[in-house]
Design an enzyme around this catalytic site. Structure first.
Site, PDB file in Angstrom:
ATOM      1  N   GLY A  37       0.966  -1.133   0.005  1.00  0.00           N
ATOM      2  CA  GLY A  37      -0.003  -0.042  -0.076  1.00  0.00           C
ATOM      3  C   GLY A  37       0.789   1.324  -0.039  1.00  0.00           C
ATOM      4  O   GLY A  37       1.860   1.298   0.880  1.00  0.00           O
ATOM      5  N   ALA A  38       0.540   2.180  -0.760  1.00  0.00           N
ATOM      6  CA  ALA A  38       1.516   3.393  -1.100  1.00  0.00           C
ATOM      7  C   ALA A  38       2.252   3.716   0.199  1.00  0.00           C
ATOM      8  O   ALA A  38       3.545   3.886   0.314  1.00  0.00           O
ATOM      9  CB  ALA A  38       0.671   4.182  -1.842  1.00  0.00           C
ATOM     10  N   GLU A  39       1.216   4.221   1.190  1.00  0.00           N
ATOM     11  CA  GLU A  39       1.964   4.932   2.278  1.00  0.00           C
ATOM     12  C   GLU A  39       2.687   3.907   3.394  1.00  0.00           C
ATOM     13  O   GLU A  39       3.620   4.427   4.020  1.00  0.00           O
ATOM     14  CB  GLU A  39       0.657   5.546   2.959  1.00  0.00           C
ATOM     15  CG  GLU A  39      -0.012   6.778   2.052  1.00  0.00           C
ATOM     16  CD  GLU A  39      -0.988   6.198   1.231  1.00  0.00           C
ATOM     17  OE1 GLU A  39      -1.128   5.157   1.213  1.00  0.00           O
ATOM     18  OE2 GLU A  39      -1.501   7.252   0.310  1.00  0.00           O
ATOM     19  N   ASP A 109      -9.200  -5.725  -5.056  1.00  0.00           N
ATOM     20  CA  ASP A 109     -10.509  -6.215  -4.301  1.00  0.00           C
ATOM     21  C   ASP A 109     -10.497  -5.563  -3.100  1.00  0.00           C
ATOM     22  O   ASP A 109     -10.323  -5.986  -1.969  1.00  0.00           O
ATOM     23  CB  ASP A 109     -10.174  -7.759  -4.127  1.00  0.00           C
ATOM     24  CG  ASP A 109     -11.532  -8.235  -3.561  1.00  0.00           C
ATOM     25  OD1 ASP A 109     -12.527  -7.740  -3.723  1.00  0.00           O
ATOM     26  OD2 ASP A 109     -11.492  -9.318  -3.119  1.00  0.00           O
ATOM     27  N   ASN A 171       0.121   9.636  -7.507  1.00  0.00           N
ATOM     28  CA  ASN A 171      -0.511   8.585  -7.584  1.00  0.00           C
ATOM     29  C   ASN A 171      -2.031   8.382  -8.208  1.00  0.00           C
ATOM     30  O   ASN A 171      -2.764   7.707  -7.452  1.00  0.00           O
ATOM     31  CB  ASN A 171      -0.277   7.807  -6.316  1.00  0.00           C
ATOM     32  CG  ASN A 171       0.581   6.672  -6.213  1.00  0.00           C
ATOM     33  OD1 ASN A 171       1.156   6.080  -7.128  1.00  0.00           O
ATOM     34  ND2 ASN A 171       1.139   6.307  -4.955  1.00  0.00           N
ATOM     35  N   THR A 233       9.381  11.257 -11.095  1.00  0.00           N
ATOM     36  CA  THR A 233      10.077  10.155 -11.245  1.00  0.00           C
ATOM     37  C   THR A 233       9.993   9.840 -12.846  1.00  0.00           C
ATOM     38  O   THR A 233       8.874   9.968 -13.296  1.00  0.00           O
ATOM     39  CB  THR A 233       9.912   8.910 -10.524  1.00  0.00           C
ATOM     40  OG1 THR A 233       8.259   8.756 -10.750  1.00  0.00           O
ATOM     41  CG2 THR A 233       9.954   9.099  -8.842  1.00  0.00           C
ATOM     42  N   ARG A 242      13.122  -5.370 -18.335  1.00  0.00           N
ATOM     43  CA  ARG A 242      14.073  -4.578 -18.088  1.00  0.00           C
ATOM     44  C   ARG A 242      13.622  -2.958 -18.282  1.00  0.00           C
ATOM     45  O   ARG A 242      13.012  -2.750 -19.402  1.00  0.00           O
ATOM     46  CB  ARG A 242      14.932  -4.861 -19.255  1.00  0.00           C
ATOM     47  CG  ARG A 242      16.333  -4.403 -19.241  1.00  0.00           C
ATOM     48  CD  ARG A 242      17.339  -4.896 -20.232  1.00  0.00           C
ATOM     49  NE  ARG A 242      18.728  -4.163 -19.985  1.00  0.00           N
ATOM     50  CZ  ARG A 242      19.730  -4.937 -19.451  1.00  0.00           C
ATOM     51  NH1 ARG A 242      19.322  -6.105 -18.632  1.00  0.00           N
ATOM     52  NH2 ARG A 242      20.781  -4.278 -19.255  1.00  0.00           N
ATOM     53  N   GLY A 272       8.170   3.530  -6.680  1.00  0.00           N
ATOM     54  CA  GLY A 272       7.829   4.937  -6.507  1.00  0.00           C
ATOM     55  C   GLY A 272       7.866   5.380  -5.237  1.00  0.00           C
ATOM     56  O   GLY A 272       8.503   6.482  -4.608  1.00  0.00           O
ATOM     57  N   ASP A 273       7.116   4.468  -4.095  1.00  0.00           N
ATOM     58  CA  ASP A 273       7.373   4.728  -2.669  1.00  0.00           C
ATOM     59  C   ASP A 273       8.467   4.890  -2.204  1.00  0.00           C
ATOM     60  O   ASP A 273       8.677   5.644  -1.000  1.00  0.00           O
ATOM     61  CB  ASP A 273       6.275   3.647  -1.986  1.00  0.00           C
ATOM     62  CG  ASP A 273       4.805   3.587  -2.671  1.00  0.00           C
ATOM     63  OD1 ASP A 273       4.330   4.740  -2.904  1.00  0.00           O
ATOM     64  OD2 ASP A 273       4.557   2.658  -2.880  1.00  0.00           O
TER      65      ASP A 273
END
Lengths: 331, 331, 331, 331, 331, 331
Positions: A37-39, A109, A171, A233, A242, A272-273
């Site tokens: 989960g991103a955070e 889900d 995001n 980014t 690759r 990214g996180d």
């Protein structure tokens, strides 16, 4: 007086289930279990760099909820502020890993998750943020439900009031909300935001901002929302296995660029996180250039690690940035 | 003119996820993937005995929905009447296998499933039942939602009208509805029911019927609802890994009893559904005594098979009932 | 003023490697990785019951050391006092799971471990114990090396001075030291000990105390060392896969007895440590009878859980002690 | 001059494929790979006790053939006399592990195997047997084909001529030949046999010999074929997971009995072959009583070990026979 | 009179434990078990080419020691000269497999190994070497301890006296000793060395030899130590998953070069040892050019095989060198 | 009146066993179980595109035979015409997955299979083909045995008579028959063939046809056998893990070409069969250009999917052909 937490994050984490060995979800007979989960990914990555982090969320009082909290705790992320509830379920997502020309894919889900019922008064914001240096949230959290959007805006405002900087990673998730809704809410969120992390594509979709090149885009963002720092980014997808990966940031009136890394992709979720964590780690040292450099290296290495989390240490990262070892076996 | 299907069932199936090797759900890093659900289990088991079966359900148009339909089809169960939808998710359940004194346990995650949105007019009942000999449903299907209850009652009435017998397995689930609701709906369902399969405990909870012994209970049931047959399964839980299993039935004015089997429990989920399949297999031959005998043996063997489904053949079953082999290695 | 920790433990944990599925170590091609060690097991189990626990140890600065600390942290055990070192290795142990008549067996590979170099001044004992209610250690810690013995005695004395009660689990290991050495050191340790946990056999080997029955043995122990509480666990090994398990304690001038549980053994390592945790949990509420009852139930359930750690919750334990559920599947 | 080999065996080994975790063959998605075959099992078990053993066979020149030879070599069994061929395939067998009331079962896939083409002149019998103390073969080898029967009889006669004792384990396999054929060939084999190992059931089926009890049966066998020793193994199948196991022998005019062991069955394949190895180990020391005692203990322990082979050491066996340890964890 | 062994090697082997699927060691829950060690790898690879090989080592008398010896024996390597001891442990090493830009890495856990206690008189050198054609050792063996260095030098001198050629693979390991120590001991070893195998980098670090190109380096080595042959392997690390691999040798006054192979890297451990085996195989046929060609091809293929060992056959190798098949599926 | 089946195929399927993770067959301790066979692969792939397909074969009445039939049924392929027999075994094949420069390889173990005993009158050809649009067979089926060749020719003639088009995929297997035999039989088969699918290499080996480029080759084929359509697949093997893949067809007097796809190879078995399915899917819509385009894309994606079968949906394929998504994660 010192803060207790360097970074506090707020958001959903899910149990992540993925078929091993490039199988399709439809054909598998077992699923690897991880958490993402991103955070939470960001909080774990930041903790790995030595920052004191906390993760705020709402979890169901069942083994799946505990599994998620355990995994945060395993990495030293504070989970004492999590709200436990008997309402709602644990969100899940299913990841299929692909190979060119089949992209990897994610089946979410997450409907009916405990956190989708989060309300602005579920947390004592001022108590938390008065002890914290940065509040970080992604654009996923406000997308989960109307009350989540409200809670996110409330949190950012509270952070600002408490003298805690606010960091936002855009995001954008098209499955969760429309570009219009995202624009409306994230624009509101920008009022209290100090640091913005994004990609060129998300900037266009959410804010409608384009430019001659991504530097111009970043500068437009910084100017429109009076931000202290904007980080972007950059990914080039040469094949599924690759990629090329880089980033840059605008801060203190300067552009800070990282080298471009070629990466062999074991698992790119959470990359990214990891960048966000590395960037804030440098930023909090007052050195955004270091943030870009280390954040990019940190997240380049992430691509080689299974799972959303950034297993590894600051020592490794520093050795890598300093160029030690190369690609030969390290004995 | 002959029927196309010997048995048509209606109900939910779920993706079943279980930690291997007696692990707790909270501690596992992988999950075994199987499929289960009372009526599908029953249709598979009946197909394994050579009956032509169909399973009616409502599935989400995604890989998890296809995984479930594939697994039904793998066993020769007709899936051509399944309704595919973009509304709702695939239900899941998580099974922890225990050891004395820790019981096995199930965590359901079925809220918001596609089938919970099932409506009475989702299927062309008369077209289906006019080609079928038995319609079988468990008490779980009407418990899923109000519209599911309505659809179940509609289906049973339609079956009756089409000259198709109705078989009901009570299968009371306290997590899904109250005893009062179950009593109201299943009592209504009994109006069109020919064959009832249950346990002593469910009879007490749903119908409030008790008796001097379980034979009296069964006879009271038969009489109250003018049933053609009542079958009751009997389990004694000596330990988690060791059970005793038997059954009896009242039909044609007689009591038919099976021997009691001691079973070493690999996986007891789906055992009752295997009994239903074996019992109806005999019943449809006009021989309820054979149904009880083979149904009990068939389901006793089920305990040794991982997953809800009854892998195995009629030939094996017949060899077993005739006593061949015993417990030595069969070479 | 309240304490920060309910229980602080001190000792070695190791990476535990075990061949899956009853294989011999010599034949396996994979090893399951877990973590175990008496005091860490106990700290985890106590944390699972809601107690605030810390684990003191010395770990090598490498991925195996981090793996151990992560696993402690995963369960909420405080690891902030661990001493990290470049001296010494991470201890390992290999477990073979058996079947009657082959017993399970353990091959220790702990020579040269980082903790064997532990010294009395590695920790700031008074700072730690002044914030703690109980200091718990097993007889394994002082057996690891002469300096470990010294550190253990120093710790116990410091705890006593800080008003922190001292709990000792005898846990005699013949591979680590002789009965004479154990007698000498543990007798010295008893001077500062309040609570003793042991078995009849260890009592005889370490203290040379025997009696008409185990109650007499326990009373002799209590009297000789002026203990506040003595708890004794009782195991009957019917077969490798089936044991009986119970315990009793003498405290407050009374004998408190637990029921005897039959257990199907998935993994009995750590069962004694789970008892200690449950016993102290009750003891710290001022109710040693509850400690014996819950500690025995808690550790009986442990036998069903893979690994040394006591995955599970207080809610489950309370439901179990109150008799809910039985051995049937809990849905 | 001393012999080079204590025991030379002749027979088929196959690649053994078994679904893990009690799955049915029809449902599995992976197969565990092991190697087994009566005479190879026996040679491995004997090598484990320190005897110098060789295994004679005929293998296809492909990876499966090499896999089998490697696994023999892994245990120190001499494979230098194996005949490699481009004719015929590697035999396979599939094992399903059961649970009461489902017995374990074996599906052989051995038609067309390289060894079924074995001919009497494939080996230089006199060169081999002149360097060996015992030639051991089971009744499976002559059952594989007519030329295999011929080769087996040729081998036994050659062994006898070379002063090498002949040991035969009846091991009747109904899938391979009729009782009549078995009777004819094994009776012929008895002319050169010194030591016979069998079960009561096989004695009845192959030789038509019955008696008041198994001792009488054994004595009749000994007398009819003028054997030096007759050993009989005894199994009681309480359930699939729990057996009782014992043996006795008649030799030197005496009856030698072993204790009866209760065994928890992980894998009972190869247990009889382990008995043969242990029995001959004692017999070759001139102590058939020791052979029975150690052979029974050795094979009782075999039931706890996955695969046909008898992983373990003589030291373990001796400790077990002397009663050390019991069923508690050996640390 | 012919020799018994073509090649005898001396050195440490370890149990190798690696997390599957690119996981970090810190995150894994299982470890793949294999065996590796430079000289054993080489002996296995040579045996795979049909050479008669023996491996000399010192192993602890426990299951891990047996596991290592079994695995050598599995490949036909003679283990009858291994010294078994109760002193010291089995060395282990942990391998993390990486992906660009994360290199693979090895964590050694070999302190206190049984072989580190090896002494010059542990083996009857003259008895062994008088029956052997080549004695091969790597620079790792003398680095293990002072007594290991002494034993290695003793062995080389004894080989020389017995008319057995000496082959040395430099294999410098910075974790085991300093460049100064390596220089001193390996220079001494060169006095009895006939064949040297190395890399350009090791030559610089250990001998301080550099040159205009690697041919000049090799020639300087040959000249300084009066060697019969010098072979050098060449690796280009394009990415972690993709390398280029080649080699050349100076022998008989000529330079022999192999083609360069692009390799997709499954597991590159043991590649150098496979080269040594292939090179000596050719060299022992009096054809060093063939040695370089086949050694390079043999080790290029090694990169595709999991584990340190060179599974495969001479037939495969010859087909590959002759260009058969290419990269299409071989059916 | 419409047909019941769009495509009916005839041929062998086998249980496919492959060592995981690039292991050699000789070294593995487990095998992944899947099912494959040219015509079944094709039927599955066609069913995945929505075509109604049936697979004709002869299977042994045992669990392995059922496993194969189940797996066909799982994908919706009709298995009601399969002939079950007690004669013959289930064919197997073993796949080793390679890495440059080691090619993947297949070891067939199909001798004595049930289908090799197939006879021309095992099926009621006219009843089946009168309900079908296309009969598809590969050149493997007639290669299995003389009676299989006879049956294949009989089937093709019967199909032609029934107005059902005949499609042939040359698929020359040198292990099964000589080029002369293949030429003779497949040339005979061409008399009733409408659609030919092949490669340039097979065309040369089986028909001796070469040309200036592959278009000329295709045109020669079309002309010689008066075919309605000729399709040719094109593979460039850049490395084992990276291929290029394309195809073209001649039909309706036109050349239809597909783009060339770079593919990262997870499993290339069955790719050709997926092309056949996709090509016929377009062809049956009267659009061979669409057949080439979709067939090539469909089979390019196949390379990313483990197993011979083409898991996936028409929706996915259409999205891919339309260029949606690219290689980024699809969320």
């Amino acid at each position: 007086m010192g803060a207790d937490f360097d970074i506090v994050t707020l958001g959903e984490a899910m149990v992540r289930l993925s078929p091993p060995l490039f199988q399709r979800l439809e054909q598998t007979t077992s699923l690897d279990v991880r958490v993402g989960g991103a955070e939470l990914n960001m909080a774990v990555a930041a903790a790995r760099l030595g920052l004191r982090t906390a993760w705020l969320s709402k979890l169901p009082r069942n083994p799946l909820g505990r599994l998620v909290a355990d995994s945060a705790r395993e990495h030293g992320v504070d989970v004492s502020h999590i709200v436990w509830t008997d309402e709602g379920r644990m969100g899940l997502y299913f990841v299929e890993f692909g190979a060119q020309p089949r992209a990897s894919s994610v089946l979410y889900d997450r409907a009916g998750s405990a956190i989708s019922g989060m309300k602005p008064d579920d947390f004592d914001w001022s108590a938390i943020f008065s002890r914290s240096r940065v509040f970080h949230v992604s654009g996923i959290t406000p997308a989960l439900s109307a009350s989540c959007a409200e809670a996110t805006l409330t949190a950012a405002a509270a952070a600002k009031r408490s003298g805690c900087q606010v960091s936002v990673d855009v995001n954008y998730r098209a499955k969760l909300w429309s570009e219009q809704d995202a624009n409306r809410v994230i624009t509101a969120l920008m009022q209290n935001t100090d640091i913005l992390i994004t990609t060129e594509e998300d900037t266009k979709r959410v804010f409608g901002i384009e430019g001659a090149d991504y530097r111009e885009v970043a500068e437009k963002l910084r100017a429109r929302f009076s931000l202290r720092a904007v980080a972007v980014t950059l990914r080039e997808t040469m094949s599924v296995w690759r990629n090329r990966w880089s980033a840059f940031a605008i801060a203190d009136g300067q552009v800070h660029e990282a080298p471009t890394y070629e990466v062999e992709v074991v698992d790119r979720l959470g990359a990214g996180d990891s960048f966000s964590a590395g960037f804030l780690w440098g930023y909090l040292q007052g050195d955004p250039a270091k943030g870009v450099l280390y954040g990019t290296a940190f997240s380049a290495l992430k691509h080689s690690i299974p799972g959303d989390f950034r297993w590894g240490t600051l020592e490794e990262l520093e050795a890598f940035v300093k160029g030690g070892g190369g690609l030969r076996i390290q004995r």
